[in-house]
Design an enzyme around this catalytic site. Structure first.
Site, PDB file in Angstrom:
ATOM      1  NE  ARG A 115       4.472  -6.365  12.227  1.00 48.20           N
ATOM      2  CZ  ARG A 115       5.400  -6.718  11.334  1.00 48.20           C
ATOM      3  NH1 ARG A 115       5.214  -6.500  10.061  1.00 48.20           N
ATOM      4  NH2 ARG A 115       6.507  -7.299  11.732  1.00 48.20           N
TER       5      ARG A 115
ATOM      6  NE  ARG B 222       9.793  -7.871   4.908  1.00 48.33           N
ATOM      7  CZ  ARG B 222       9.503  -6.760   5.575  1.00 48.33           C
ATOM      8  NH1 ARG B 222       9.489  -5.609   4.942  1.00 48.33           N
ATOM      9  NH2 ARG B 222       9.246  -6.808   6.857  1.00 48.33           N
TER      10      ARG B 222
ATOM     11  CE  LYS C 166      -1.657   0.359   4.191  1.00 46.57           C
ATOM     12  NZ  LYS C 166      -1.193   1.501   5.003  1.00 46.57           N
TER      13      LYS C 166
ATOM     14  NE  ARG D   8      13.778  -6.802   6.673  1.00 44.48           N
ATOM     15  CZ  ARG D   8      13.496  -5.613   6.162  1.00 44.48           C
ATOM     16  NH1 ARG D   8      14.105  -5.207   5.074  1.00 44.48           N
ATOM     17  NH2 ARG D   8      12.609  -4.849   6.723  1.00 44.48           N
TER      18      ARG D   8
ATOM     19  NE  ARG E  15      -5.125   2.539  14.370  1.00 49.27           N
ATOM     20  CZ  ARG E  15      -4.910   3.672  15.038  1.00 49.27           C
ATOM     21  NH1 ARG E  15      -4.090   4.567  14.578  1.00 49.27           N
ATOM     22  NH2 ARG E  15      -5.517   3.897  16.186  1.00 49.27           N
TER      23      ARG E  15
END
Ligand SMILES: [Zn+2]
Length: 216
Positions: A173, A129, A15, A162, A90
């Site tokens: 999350r 990642r 996004k 990572r 949000r």
């Protein structure tokens, strides 16, 4: 046409990147609440002071304070020339508050863009990642794989996962995002402003689709 857009999407939906490119193409500022908070704190004032206390404690800034800061930002930026809001609203109260602020100014939202990605894709993206130990170049197991497994294309350095990307963190999350944003999505759906874009598509295609949607 002035584009007054809201960008919604789960972590790892891309996004932020899409909003940044679109902002250049449409010539409207791309603003996150983080940026609004930083600007407000620099200028001072009671709302900014209150926000700073929450941010310093690592807590989310409560809705009433957030809305005061958004109001200040709209007053100062003359939001009527357009904007892309990223990461805001949000919550449903924030979405309703934003509607009121924009209504007062006779500058309603033009679209709410949702970059849609299901949980499993979010987790896959969030977990895949890797970065080069030597030069920091970023890779992704599925989306940006190196030519040789575990080796940096640019410098031959070793690639490492990572550290902040373990599955539990990513799922937590995501859970917070779903709890908060589902109602916001529903709100814009009811107002017929919502435009869903499949975030699994390649980035260029996502961008092309968003461009078309916000211009109709
Ligand atoms: Zn490297």
């Amino acid at each position: 046409v002035n584009h007054r857009l809201v960008f919604l999407g789960p972590p790892a939906s891309g996004k932020g990147t899409v909003a940044a490119v679109l902002s250049r193409l449409l010539g409207v500022p791309h603003v996150s609440t983080g940026q609004m908070f930083r600007q407000a704190v620099q200028k001072g004032g009671p709302a900014a002071e209150a926000a700073r206390e929450f941010i310093e404690k690592g807590q989310l800034v409560p809705d009433p304070i957030t809305m005061q800061i958004v109001r200040q930002w709209l007053d100062e930026s003359g939001g009527g020339d357009g904007f892309i809001l990223d990461g805001f609203p949000r919550t449903l109260p924030q979405a309703l508050g934003l509607d009121r602020l924009l209504q007062e100014r006779n500058q309603p939202l033009t679209h709410a863009v949702l970059l849609d990605l299901d949980d499993e894709d979010c987790v896959a993206r969030g977990l895949g990642r890797m970065s080069c130990e030597k030069c920091g170049t970023l890779y992704h197991v599925t989306f940006v794989p190196p030519r040789r497994d575990g080796v940096c294309d640019a410098c031959g350095g070793r690639l490492q996962r990572r550290a902040d990307d373990n599955e539990r963190t990513v799922r937590e999350r995501l859970e917070i995002y779903r709890q908060q944003t589902l109602q916001v999505v529903g709100h814009y759906e009811k107002r017929r402003l919502l435009r869903r874009v499949d975030a699994r598509l390649p980035k260029e295609q996502v961008l092309e689709t968003v461009l078309k949607l916000v211009q109709t």
